[in-house]
Scaffold this motif. Structure first.
Motif, mmCIF file in Angstrom:
data_model
loop_
_atom_site.group_PDB
_atom_site.id
_atom_site.type_symbol
_atom_site.label_atom_id
_atom_site.label_comp_id
_atom_site.label_asym_id
_atom_site.label_seq_id
_atom_site.Cartn_x
_atom_site.Cartn_y
_atom_site.Cartn_z
ATOM 1 N N SER A 137 -1.281 -1.615 -5.254
ATOM 2 C CA SER A 137 -0.158 -2.634 -4.658
ATOM 3 C C SER A 137 0.144 -3.141 -6.386
ATOM 4 N N SER A 138 1.707 -3.117 -6.278
ATOM 5 C CA SER A 138 1.690 -3.542 -7.443
ATOM 6 C C SER A 138 2.655 -5.189 -7.213
ATOM 7 N N GLU A 139 2.286 -5.763 -6.156
ATOM 8 C CA GLU A 139 3.225 -6.664 -5.419
ATOM 9 C C GLU A 139 1.308 -7.957 -5.460
ATOM 10 N N ASN A 140 1.701 -9.164 -4.803
ATOM 11 C CA ASN A 140 0.272 -9.706 -4.723
ATOM 12 C C ASN A 140 -1.191 -9.343 -3.865
ATOM 13 N N GLN A 141 -2.158 -8.811 -4.910
ATOM 14 C CA GLN A 141 -2.978 -7.512 -3.829
ATOM 15 C C GLN A 141 -3.970 -9.418 -3.893
ATOM 16 N N ARG A 142 -3.620 -9.770 -3.168
ATOM 17 C CA ARG A 142 -4.966 -11.464 -2.627
ATOM 18 C C ARG A 142 -3.950 -10.807 -1.171
ATOM 19 N N ARG A 143 -2.794 -10.623 -0.651
ATOM 20 C CA ARG A 143 -1.990 -10.497 0.196
ATOM 21 C C ARG A 143 -1.456 -9.538 0.669
ATOM 22 N N ARG A 144 -1.389 -7.970 -0.468
ATOM 23 C CA ARG A 144 -1.426 -7.114 0.408
ATOM 24 C C ARG A 144 -1.866 -5.598 -0.113
ATOM 25 N N PHE A 145 -2.235 -4.525 0.268
ATOM 26 C CA PHE A 145 -3.252 -3.081 -0.169
ATOM 27 C C PHE A 145 -1.744 -2.016 0.464
ATOM 28 N N ILE A 146 -2.106 -1.154 -1.153
ATOM 29 C CA ILE A 146 -1.493 0.082 -1.119
ATOM 30 C C ILE A 146 -2.315 0.836 -1.481
ATOM 31 N N ILE A 147 -2.374 2.510 -0.183
ATOM 32 C CA ILE A 147 -3.463 3.366 -0.916
ATOM 33 C C ILE A 147 -2.292 4.545 -1.077
ATOM 34 N N ASP A 148 -2.711 5.182 -2.281
ATOM 35 C CA ASP A 148 -2.333 6.153 -2.849
ATOM 36 C C ASP A 148 -2.536 7.635 -1.772
ATOM 37 N N PRO A 149 -1.503 8.267 -1.866
ATOM 38 C CA PRO A 149 -0.572 9.386 -1.355
ATOM 39 C C PRO A 149 -2.365 10.650 -1.514
ATOM 40 N N LEU A 150 -2.689 9.783 -2.838
ATOM 41 C CA LEU A 150 -3.053 11.561 -3.024
ATOM 42 C C LEU A 150 -4.476 11.064 -3.088
ATOM 43 N N ASP A 151 -4.532 9.730 -2.569
ATOM 44 C CA ASP A 151 -6.361 9.464 -2.597
ATOM 45 C C ASP A 151 -6.368 10.040 -0.608
ATOM 46 N N TYR A 152 -5.748 9.685 -0.001
ATOM 47 C CA TYR A 152 -5.221 10.543 1.285
ATOM 48 C C TYR A 152 -5.759 11.564 1.176
ATOM 49 N N MET A 153 -5.062 12.266 0.186
ATOM 50 C CA MET A 153 -5.082 13.902 0.548
ATOM 51 C C MET A 153 -6.478 14.110 0.040
ATOM 52 N N LYS A 154 -7.254 13.248 -0.876
ATOM 53 C CA LYS A 154 -8.642 13.875 -1.372
ATOM 54 C C LYS A 154 -9.358 13.233 -0.466
ATOM 55 N N ALA A 155 -9.434 12.526 0.659
ATOM 56 C CA ALA A 155 -9.896 12.275 1.547
ATOM 57 C C ALA A 155 -10.022 13.423 2.497
ATOM 58 N N GLU A 156 -9.013 13.579 3.118
ATOM 59 C CA GLU A 156 -8.681 15.309 3.877
ATOM 60 C C GLU A 156 -10.279 15.652 3.161
ATOM 61 N N LYS A 157 -9.825 16.169 2.413
ATOM 62 C CA LYS A 157 -10.277 17.304 1.152
ATOM 63 C C LYS A 157 -11.860 17.109 1.812
ATOM 64 N N GLN A 158 -12.134 16.183 1.370
ATOM 65 C CA GLN A 158 -13.867 15.419 1.144
ATOM 66 C C GLN A 158 -14.513 15.688 2.901
ATOM 67 N N ALA A 159 -13.421 14.872 3.645
ATOM 68 C CA ALA A 159 -14.094 15.379 5.287
ATOM 69 C C ALA A 159 -14.362 16.321 5.900
ATOM 70 N N LEU A 160 -13.197 16.911 4.905
ATOM 71 C CA LEU A 160 -12.778 18.558 6.101
ATOM 72 C C LEU A 160 -14.160 19.887 5.025
#
Length: 136
Positions: free
Chosen positions: A50-73
């Motif tokens: 997150s480029s906003e206030n990280q005390r109140r927001r989180f954002i996960i990079d789409p590449l991290d989703y892809m990496k997690a999917e690959k690791q799970a598989l």
């Protein structure tokens, strides 16, 4: 809807979220589902992008989703959802959480108050609303 989590995995998640305080931290949960019962056996920490206030927001990079999917598989697991913290706020979904939620995922929300976890709840999105899961 019932979700079980291995004690060691829960301890790793809690440590991650407490160490990130006062900022929101996040990660993925992996495991197996059988007959609607989920068992979480692994977590993957990711950076809050997150480029906003990280005390109140989180954002996960789409590449991290892809990496997690690959690791799970690769490990014969399923990506079951994600976890994140609510620093000094209750472990209930925010409007922001609802905006980015996906129907299949479990969402573990941890309330971190003054650097210590005080509550944890799990939710799934159904018909546009979060429904609390039975969690143990």
């Amino acid at each position: 809807m019932t979700t079980f989590i291995e004690t060691g995995v829960l301890e790793v998640i809690q440590s991650h979220l407490e160490s990130a305080y006062p900022y929101e931290a996040c990660g993925f949960i992996l495991g197996h589902e059988h007959n609607g019962i989920r068992k979480i056996t692994k977590s993957i920490q990711v950076e809050n992008k997150s480029s906003e206030n990280q005390r109140r927001r989180f954002i996960i990079d789409p590449l991290d989703y892809m990496k997690a999917e690959k690791q799970a598989l690769k490990e014969g697991l399923s990506l079951l959802g994600l976890y994140h913290s609510h620093p000094d706020h209750p472990a209930i979904p925010s409007i922001h959480d609802l905006e980015f939620a996906q129907p299949y995922f479990s969402y573990l929300i941890h309330s971190i108050n003054s650097g210590k976890q005080t509550d944890m709840r799990s939710y799934r999105l159904q018909n546009g609303k979060f429904i609390e899961e039975t969690f143990s």
